[in-house]
Design an enzyme around this catalytic site. Sequence first.
Site, PDB file in Angstrom:
ATOM      1  N   LYS A   1       0.801  -1.233   0.000  1.00  0.00           N
ATOM      2  CA  LYS A   1       0.000   0.000   0.000  1.00  0.00           C
ATOM      3  C   LYS A   1       0.835   1.286   0.000  1.00  0.00           C
ATOM      4  O   LYS A   1       0.465   2.263  -0.643  1.00  0.00           O
ATOM      5  CB  LYS A   1      -0.956   0.016   1.201  1.00  0.00           C
ATOM      6  CG  LYS A   1      -2.096  -0.981   1.104  1.00  0.00           C
ATOM      7  CD  LYS A   1      -3.025  -0.823   2.298  1.00  0.00           C
ATOM      8  CE  LYS A   1      -4.197  -1.782   2.233  1.00  0.00           C
ATOM      9  NZ  LYS A   1      -5.155  -1.521   3.327  1.00  0.00           N
TER      10      LYS A   1
ATOM     11  N   ASP B   1     -10.299   2.743   2.286  1.00  0.00           N
ATOM     12  CA  ASP B   1     -10.519   2.245   3.653  1.00  0.00           C
ATOM     13  C   ASP B   1     -11.258   3.295   4.490  1.00  0.00           C
ATOM     14  O   ASP B   1     -11.984   2.952   5.422  1.00  0.00           O
ATOM     15  CB  ASP B   1      -9.185   1.921   4.327  1.00  0.00           C
ATOM     16  CG  ASP B   1      -8.548   0.650   3.774  1.00  0.00           C
ATOM     17  OD1 ASP B   1      -9.296  -0.212   3.275  1.00  0.00           O
ATOM     18  OD2 ASP B   1      -7.312   0.526   3.829  1.00  0.00           O
TER      19      ASP B   1
END
Length: 276
Positions: free
Chosen positions: A67, A102
């Site tokens: 990420k 997220d």
Amino acid sequence: MTAPCACLIGWPAAHSRSPIIHKYWLKSFGIDGDYRIEAVKPEDFATFLASLAERGYVGANATLPHKELALKLADADARARAVGAANTLWFDGGKLRATNTDVEGFLDNLDEASPGWDKVTDEVLVLGAGGAARAIVFGLVERGIGTIHLVNRTFPRAEELARQFGASVKPATWDRIATLLPRSKLLVNTTLLGMKGQPPLEIDVGLLPADAAVADAVYIPLDTPLLNAARARGLKAADGLGMLLHQAVRGFSLWFGKKPTVTAELRALVEADLRG
């Protein structure tokens, strides 16, 4: 015309439930497309990302441990940069762009589990200071929560994250949890504690206000001891599976041009696989 395909890039990656989610939506919309898993070692990630279009992909999800590198290698938006990680990549006019879903995964799931929570909540207690905590704290700041108590077993990490997100985020040591619980209308666990194979999260939800909500980022097991304790008290509870489902919505929209919804049928499908 080639059928559109997206993928999840991780190392390891085989455990991911994302293919179940995206294949369900592809079928629901009648789209002739696919969503695959690509297990890519950290040292090969940059090369793989550079060849994403050549491999026939319209975009991808990046999961651990990729990420942070995804953020650097793509044209990341303000949200991904603030969180310090990108989990969703797509092509826009030939340019590879990146965001972090997220944040909305957490917020949309909490909105569904505890409608109006942000209208009655001015103090929140967040446990942990890792990647999930960064996205969740960003979302809480975005919603205008007045005080976000951030507790981490390694206090300097909590201090570092608090400095990044501003005055509303107050770092605290782990031994202050019992003092902070009675003041918090929302408790969020972003640590691995309570996950299958990890130590338990030892916390007394009985100290929370009677109208508090509890959220847990863990989804294996589905019913963590923290969520079971919250439900036993009659508190609203938002689980990690709901966050996983809601974070997938925007990626699908960007890749396949249709905005999906998180349905009870989809949730039951992923639940059955997790309980498998």
